[in-house]
Design an enzyme around this catalytic site. Structure first.
Site, PDB file in Angstrom:
ATOM      1  N   ASN A  50       0.843  -1.193   0.000  1.00 34.17           N
ATOM      2  CA  ASN A  50       0.000   0.000   0.000  1.00 34.17           C
ATOM      3  C   ASN A  50       0.878   1.242   0.000  1.00 34.17           C
ATOM      4  O   ASN A  50       1.967   1.270   0.593  1.00 34.17           O
ATOM      5  CB  ASN A  50      -1.018   0.007   1.155  1.00 34.17           C
ATOM      6  CG  ASN A  50      -0.424  -0.188   2.524  1.00 34.17           C
ATOM      7  OD1 ASN A  50       0.615  -0.813   2.685  1.00 34.17           O
ATOM      8  ND2 ASN A  50      -1.086   0.342   3.534  1.00 34.17           N
ATOM      9  N   GLU A  52       0.343   5.221   0.728  1.00 30.26           N
ATOM     10  CA  GLU A  52      -0.579   6.252   1.208  1.00 30.26           C
ATOM     11  C   GLU A  52      -0.139   7.634   0.726  1.00 30.26           C
ATOM     12  O   GLU A  52       0.919   7.781   0.090  1.00 30.26           O
ATOM     13  CB  GLU A  52      -0.653   6.184   2.741  1.00 30.26           C
ATOM     14  CG  GLU A  52      -1.225   4.846   3.190  1.00 30.26           C
ATOM     15  CD  GLU A  52      -1.474   4.754   4.679  1.00 30.26           C
ATOM     16  OE1 GLU A  52      -0.969   5.602   5.449  1.00 30.26           O
ATOM     17  OE2 GLU A  52      -2.197   3.814   5.081  1.00 30.26           O
ATOM     18  N   CYS A  61      -4.086   0.622  -2.507  1.00 32.18           N
ATOM     19  CA  CYS A  61      -3.928  -0.595  -1.707  1.00 32.18           C
ATOM     20  C   CYS A  61      -2.868  -1.525  -2.309  1.00 32.18           C
ATOM     21  O   CYS A  61      -2.563  -1.457  -3.508  1.00 32.18           O
ATOM     22  CB  CYS A  61      -5.240  -1.365  -1.650  1.00 32.18           C
ATOM     23  SG  CYS A  61      -6.540  -0.579  -0.696  1.00 32.18           S
ATOM     24  N   GLU A  63      -3.007  -4.735  -2.998  1.00 32.68           N
ATOM     25  CA  GLU A  63      -3.493  -5.648  -4.043  1.00 32.68           C
ATOM     26  C   GLU A  63      -3.507  -4.951  -5.395  1.00 32.68           C
ATOM     27  O   GLU A  63      -3.102  -5.501  -6.412  1.00 32.68           O
ATOM     28  CB  GLU A  63      -4.910  -6.135  -3.725  1.00 32.68           C
ATOM     29  CG  GLU A  63      -5.027  -6.909  -2.432  1.00 32.68           C
ATOM     30  CD  GLU A  63      -5.321  -6.013  -1.234  1.00 32.68           C
ATOM     31  OE1 GLU A  63      -4.780  -4.886  -1.163  1.00 32.68           O
ATOM     32  OE2 GLU A  63      -6.078  -6.446  -0.357  1.00 32.68           O
ATOM     33  N   CYS A  98     -10.123  -5.084   0.556  1.00 36.22           N
ATOM     34  CA  CYS A  98     -11.234  -4.127   0.598  1.00 36.22           C
ATOM     35  C   CYS A  98     -12.128  -4.327  -0.629  1.00 36.22           C
ATOM     36  O   CYS A  98     -11.762  -5.015  -1.591  1.00 36.22           O
ATOM     37  CB  CYS A  98     -10.716  -2.694   0.670  1.00 36.22           C
ATOM     38  SG  CYS A  98     -10.147  -2.039  -0.912  1.00 36.22           S
ATOM     39  N   CYS A 101     -10.617  -3.370  -4.068  1.00 35.67           N
ATOM     40  CA  CYS A 101      -9.632  -4.353  -4.549  1.00 35.67           C
ATOM     41  C   CYS A 101     -10.326  -5.627  -5.018  1.00 35.67           C
ATOM     42  O   CYS A 101      -9.882  -6.255  -5.982  1.00 35.67           O
ATOM     43  CB  CYS A 101      -8.602  -4.652  -3.467  1.00 35.67           C
ATOM     44  SG  CYS A 101      -7.461  -3.266  -3.236  1.00 35.67           S
TER      45      CYS A 101
END
Ligand code: THU
Length: 139
Positions: A50, A52, A61, A63, A98, A101
């Site tokens: 990830n 940010e 993210c 994935e 999530c 994803c």
């Protein structure tokens, strides 16, 4: 297409690759460090973490980082097919992908399995079609 199956050895290798990737996560805001690894139809493994941002909504993210990296690398000769995705939190806490994803995984691997630590703290293999029933596809 039936759901892909992967061996214990493939699962272990994907979890290890995801764990390594989690060490490279850029997560100074949430401090939730995630790594992901995907196994493609041609047997290649791509990883992501990830990333940010100070403008929180721009966060990517793990994935999706892994999947976008595979697309950019022309994995499976431009026809990326994901057999499996592993997703881990660096510190070993539960980490299911999530919703965003799940949709991106579904685009490239509607028959793939997702490996993650569930709410009970157990590593599980779950078909993406179970995590995202009736995923959206235009093709
Ligand atoms: N995160 C992932 O990388 N993958 C997921 O599937 C769940 C959430 C990241 C996004 C954000 O950087 C941090 O975890 C906390 O939400």
């Amino acid at each position: 297409m039936p759901v892909h199956t992967i061996t214990q050895q493939e699962q272990d290798a994907l979890l290890k690759a995801a764990q390594d990737a989690s060490e490279r996560a850029y997560a100074p805001f949430s401090k939730f460090f995630v790594g992901a690894a995907i196994l493609t139809a041609s047997g290649q493994v791509f990883t992501g973490c990830n990333v940010e941002n100070s403008s929180y909504g721009l966060t990517n993210c793990a994935e999706r980082t892994a999947i976008f990296t595979a697309v950019a690398a022309d994995a499976d000769s431009g026809l990326l097919e994901i057999r499996a995705v592993a997703c881990v939190n660096r510190d070993g806490v539960p980490c299911a992908p999530c919703g965003a994803c799940r949709q991106v995984i579904y685009e490239f691997g509607p028959d793939c399995v997702v490996i993650y630590r569930n709410k009970e703290g157990k590593i599980t293999q779950t078909p993406i079609a179970e995590l995202l029933p009736e995923g959206f596809r235009l093709r």
